[in-house]
Design a protein around this motif. Structure first.
Motif, PDB file in Angstrom:
ATOM      1  N   CYS A 188       0.818  -1.230   0.000  1.00 28.57           N
ATOM      2  CA  CYS A 188       0.000   0.000   0.000  1.00 28.57           C
ATOM      3  C   CYS A 188       0.839   1.262   0.000  1.00 28.57           C
ATOM      4  O   CYS A 188       0.305   2.361  -0.153  1.00 28.57           O
ATOM      5  CB  CYS A 188      -0.964   0.000   1.191  1.00 28.57           C
ATOM      6  N   GLU A 215       2.239   2.643   2.473  1.00 29.62           N
ATOM      7  CA  GLU A 215       2.079   3.415   3.715  1.00 29.62           C
ATOM      8  C   GLU A 215       3.146   3.013   4.738  1.00 29.62           C
ATOM      9  O   GLU A 215       3.770   1.960   4.624  1.00 29.62           O
ATOM     10  CB  GLU A 215       0.685   3.179   4.319  1.00 29.62           C
ATOM     11  N   CYS A 228      -0.112   1.732   7.598  1.00 31.41           N
ATOM     12  CA  CYS A 228      -0.374   0.549   6.753  1.00 31.41           C
ATOM     13  C   CYS A 228      -1.504  -0.241   7.393  1.00 31.41           C
ATOM     14  O   CYS A 228      -1.433  -0.615   8.559  1.00 31.41           O
ATOM     15  CB  CYS A 228       0.877  -0.316   6.656  1.00 31.41           C
ATOM     16  N   CYS A 253      -2.841  -3.067   5.873  1.00 26.23           N
ATOM     17  CA  CYS A 253      -3.011  -4.260   5.024  1.00 26.23           C
ATOM     18  C   CYS A 253      -3.635  -5.438   5.795  1.00 26.23           C
ATOM     19  O   CYS A 253      -4.592  -6.034   5.335  1.00 26.23           O
ATOM     20  CB  CYS A 253      -1.677  -4.653   4.417  1.00 26.23           C
TER      21      CYS A 253
END
Ligand code: SAM
Length: 630
Positions: free
Chosen positions: A460, A462, A473, A475
């Motif tokens: 992502c 991040e 993040c 995820c």
């Protein structure tokens, strides 16, 4: 005769009003109505609830459905004329829904597509804004083909059930998407059992004392001793100034306390029903001249005066409390303690109170108890409030037990002794690196780009951080974020068709959600045994033979509902078991890959029609994916 008819009419109007109220409640709750809504009509003579007269069972799903449309989405900006026009707009020449059956949400799109109105019919139909019971022979009935032919008006086939309309069917006719109320109750219990909430009454009651109130007495212990609860007063001078963190802690404590109070309340109410029934028997024994009904009335009168509620209030509550008792009788106390608010709804509407549902509860009981005993060792202490002193049955880790629908849970070790008398398994939250294979280095490490000051997620983009307030993040937040659960809501279960154990989802896992990390011993050079072969900067294996987690028990399926995925967290490669969409109660499976099955002297027992390995001679090589293949 006239008086009787009048009474019957009043009764009928009363029932109609009650149904409309129930429908309004369902609608207002904003939840999908259950697939089948039955109206069970029972009569009681002289208030004797044990001698009920069955007046029949009626399917009111259509009413509920149409009631949602007309009650729940009412807006103040629509005039009744607009609604009348909508009621006559039809998508073709075959359906004219009655006003009661117009789903409000879809009516807007219908209005956009159809402007036709039928002034004759609109005069006949008055929108009342809610539901009304339709008299027999009213407009909303199917015409016979002959009647249609003879009719001078344009032919429009009337239909009672607008669920037949295609645009409604998509939402209503997919059974897998609409769990029954029992399934909701069961998933609710699992969610509580696997939550991080404490069900240790001594911990919760001591936390209650430290909420900042100026009281040295515990509400919960007061109740346990049968005293009046102490009045909780907050003198203005002592109201604490709270930070956001303080508020979060307070919120947690109060939720804990209220959750435990709710559990105690339900336990006490189920037990009250048992005591009430016993009291009725006692009265009947003492006063044999009294009818059963009179004995009940006597017990009820005693309860009214001692609790301080009206008879009507107690009667209403009793119906629900009896439901709690029935659930306890089949599913055990564990269901009551962990059910949360869902149990009230289940017992109020009594939709799932059939022998089949009760049998499901009986079968699930020990599974609940395994999870509850291992995750909340003190939950049974709550039962002392009603004099039950049962003690913990299942010790250790929740995955130290293999559950089954038909047999009692057995220790994990016992299910492997026939294959390996030395079997042992240590549960790991995270993998351990084999020092003999890699020394102090972790072979899963991935080089960080020199220009990056912090760890950045390669999926992502991040920032990743062990500090949840820093990490952006998201995820797999249930593994690497603030949503982490103490234990994944899964159980190890005994398969029925010779695959030994498997992994069972207690709660649903949405597509893309992590079920767990594949943890074990990070090593290399193993052959002839099940290992996960992986590669970061260098090749390594994850071996779960003696230590690891529940992902070790995932069986293969040629139509799997999960898959292994590589993911880098804070510079270290992880292998994650990710859901492809799993329903509660389903076995979790993964595709082990062709490489795993190649040359393996075993036959696949996944029983899928697309099974690739039921006949090992016919294996077609496929591209290899991450798998526990050797
Ligand atoms: C990683 S273990 C899975 C858990 C295993 N069932 C157990 O009880 O420990 C892999 C082994 O499970 C069995 N297994 C898994 N999936 C299977 C399937 N679809 N058909 C037959 N056996 C299977 C095979 O014996 C395989 O070697």
């Amino acid at each position: 005769m006239g008086a009787e008819l009048g009474a019957l009419e009043r009764l009928s109007a009363h029932i109609a009003r009650s149904i409309v109220q129930q429908i309004a409640t369902v609608s207002a709750s904003g939840q999908s109505p259950p697939a089948a809504c039955k109206l069970d009509l029972k009569g009681y003579i002289d208030g004797d609830i044990s001698s009920s007269i069955d007046l029949g069972s009626y399917d009111i799903s259509t009413l509920i459905e149409s009631g949602r449309g007309s009650v729940a989405t009412e807006t103040p900006f629509e005039t009744s004329i607009e609604r009348q026009q909508e009621s006559h707009a039809s998508t073709g020449n075959e359906v004219i829904p009655s006003e009661e059956h117009i789903p409000r949400r879809s009516s807007r799109s219908r209005r956009a597509l159809n402007n036709d109105s039928d002034s004759e019919t609109s005069k006949r139909r008055k929108i009342t804004g809610g539901l009304r019971l339709r008299p027999m022979g009213s407009a909303n009935q199917s015409m016979s083909p002959e009647a249609e032919e003879n009719s001078q008006a344009p032919v429009r086939r009337l239909q009672a059930d607008v669920r037949e309309k295609p645009q409604r069917r998509t939402a209503r006719d997919e059974p897998a998407l609409r769990p029954s109320t029992l399934s909701k109750l069961i998933v609710g219990i699992w969610e509580q059992v696997f939550s991080s909430m404490s069900f240790d009454i001594s911990v919760v009651s001591s936390e209650w004392r430290t909420t900042g109130f100026q009281t040295h007495r515990s509400l919960i212990s007061d109740l346990a001793q049968g005293e009046q609860p102490s009045a909780v007063q907050v003198p203005p001078a002592t109201v604490p100034e709270r930070t956001f963190t303080g508020m979060n802690l307070l919120c947690r404590k109060i939720s804990q306390a209220s959750r435990c109070s709710r559990a105690l309340e339900v336990v006490v109410q189920a037990s009250w029903i048992e005591h009430f029934d016993r009291q009725v028997q006692e009265i009947a024994k003492e006063h044999p001249q009294l009818s059963a009904t009179k004995a009940r009335m006597k017990a009820l009168a005693q309860a009214c005066s001692e609790i301080g509620w009206s008879e009507k209030e107690i009667r209403n509550k009793m119906a629900i409390w009896r439901g709690y008792k029935e659930i306890k009788d089949h599913g055990g106390w564990v269901c009551l303690v962990f059910a949360g608010m869902g149990i009230y709804r289940f017992c109020k509407y009594r939709i799932g109170f059939d022998p089949e549902s009760m049998a499901i509860l009986r079968r699930t009981r020990t599974r609940f108890e395994v999870a509850a005993d291992t995750l909340h060792p003190h939950w049974r202490d709550m039962l002392t409030i009603v004099g039950d002193t049962s003690s913990r049955v299942y010790n250790g880790h929740p995955h130290d037990w293999v559950v089954s629908d038909h047999d009692d849970p057995v220790p994990l070790k016992q299910t492997y002794l026939q294959y390996d008398p030395q079997f042992s398994f240590t549960h790991l939250d995270s993998s351990v690196v084999d020092p003999y294979a890699f020394g102090a280095n972790d072979p899963r490490q991935v080089a960080v780009q020199s220009h990056q000051a912090a760890h950045v997620c390669n999926v992502c983009g991040e920032k990743q951080s062990e500090d949840v307030t820093e990490s952006t993040c998201r995820c797999f937040p249930n593994l690497f974020g603030s949503d982490q659960l103490p234990v994944a809501p899964v159980q190890i279960f005994r398969t029925k068709n010779g695959r030994n154990n498997g992994l069972l989802a207690c709660c649903p896992f949405e597509r893309g959600v992590a079920i767990g990390e594949f943890t074990g011993l990070i090593t290399k050079g193993l052959e002839g045994m099940d290992v996960m072969q992986a590669e970061a900067e260098q090749r390594y294996q994850i071996y779960q033979g003696r230590e690891g987690n529940y992902t070790r028990f995932v069986n293969h399926s040629c139509r799997p509902n999960s898959q292994f995925q590589r993911f880098v967290w804070m510079g270290t490669q992880r292998i994650i078991l990710v859901s492809r969409g799993i329903e509660a109660g389903q076995e979790i499976t993964v595709d082990y890959s062709d490489a795993y099955w190649r040359n393996l002297p075993k036959t696949c027992l996944c029983q899928e029609s697309c099974c690739r390995f039921k006949n090992q001679d016919r294996i077609q090589p496929r591209i290899e994916t991450a798998s526990p293949g050797s």
